[in-house]
Design an enzyme around this catalytic site. Structure first.
Site: not given
Length: 335
Positions: A57, A126
């Site tokens: 990321e 998540h």
């Protein structure tokens, strides 16, 4: 369109209009993204403009910042908002400050898309809602749509913006509205009804709230999934509430908030993120500063709890009809 299709359509429209728009991220190319939001774009625009990245990321956002400085308009996807933290330094120290540090010579016109929030039993890795972290950073804009129509118009505006935008997509309403009642996990993300969305180009300005329901008794400030839950609760309780969908929290439409609260005299804030230091705290302060002498009751917040996001107890964490309904009745008890 549902929200997934609307997001896909926005990128499609912008890639057709501007060759500088590129889409990048983990599995966004051949696979079309974990939620299929980028499906078909690589076939249409090629691997040079829609490409997969390594699982890094920090690298994704770092490369996007360089692309933006060079003149491109990258739209990187972070697969889940929970994974965005390794990229925090690139977003805060580079993207947010580039215009200022270069005295306007360079900008970072990047739009970071990411699914966020709960509703799919994703648990701690998540399901997080980190919007308040980015709202704190000068130079970043933070946008959260609640409908397919808004998602497309806001995403187009974000891509055209010359500053970095965090575009958080509430995954619980990817496939259609949600009333807050548990109805089982949805596995079919592409065939649920959504809303009317034009196929072509249109914009919704960033920083303009939308009053989705007018009322006289209390103002409810919400965004994302919580807009739909609040609409259902208002129907169930019968309270004449005005629901203001913020649509973006930075910039926030303080004029719309002030106008509504001064009309109703009461304010309730609903968001899924944790209570302490959540964006509701900032909204509460703004309302107190601007509307104090119009308030007939303390500002109320209904939020997630100050705990890690649970897996099996997700529906207890999620601000639902029971907690929101109780808060509505409490704020109206002396009316």
């Amino acid at each position: 369109m549902n929200m997934i299709q609307a997001v896909n359509s926005a990128m499609d429209v912008m890639m057709a209009r501007d060759d500088n728009v590129v889409v990048m991220g983990e599995d966004v190319g051949y696979f079309g993204g974990v939620f299929r939001a980028t499906a078909g774009l690589q076939n249409k625009y090629g691997k040079q403009r829609v490409f997969d990245t390594p699982i890094t990321e920090c690298g994704i956002i770092g490369v996007a910042v360089g692309m933006g400085a060079y003149g491109l308009r990258p739209v990187p996807e972070i697969q889940f908002a929970d994974y965005i933290y390794p990229a925090l330094d690139q977003l805060v120290s580079e993207a947010a400050r580039l215009r200022y540090r270069s005295a306007g010579e360079f900008t970072a016109p990047i739009t970071v898309r990411s699914p966020f929030g709960g509703g799919i039993f994703g648990g701690q890795t998540h399901s997080q809602s980190p919007e308040s972290i980015f709202a704190h950073v000068s130079g970043l804009k933070t946008v959260i749509p609640s409908t397919p129509y808004d998602a497309k118009g806001l995403l187009i505006s974000a891509i055209e913006d010359n500053d970095p935008v965090l575009f958080f997509e509430p995954k619980r309403i990817y496939n259609g509205p949600f009333d807050g009642h548990w109805d089982g996990p949805s596995k079919n993300w592409s065939k649920h009804p959504g809303g009317e969305v034009p196929t072509g180009y249109y914009r919704i300005p960033l920083g303009k709230a939308n009053t989705v329901r007018e009322g006289q008794d209390v103002t409810i400030l919400a965004y994302g999934t919580m807009v739909h839950v609040c609409q259902n609760v208002v129907k169930e309780t019968g309270v004449d509430a005005e629901i203001v969908d913020l649509r973006s929290i930075v910039p926030v439409d303080i004029e719309a908030i002030e106008e509504s609260v001064k009309k109703t005299g009461r304010c309730m804030i609903v968001h899924e993120a944790t209570r302490t230091m959540g964006f509701g705290a900032e909204l509460s302060a703004l309302v107190q500063e601007r509307c104090f002498y119009h308030l007939e009751a303390p500002v109320t917040r209904v939020t997630g709890f100050d705990t890690p996001y649970p897996h099996s107890l997700e529906w207890a964490y999620f601000p639902g009809p029971v907690r929101i309904g109780e808060a509505l009745k409490n704020i109206m008890k002396d009316a």
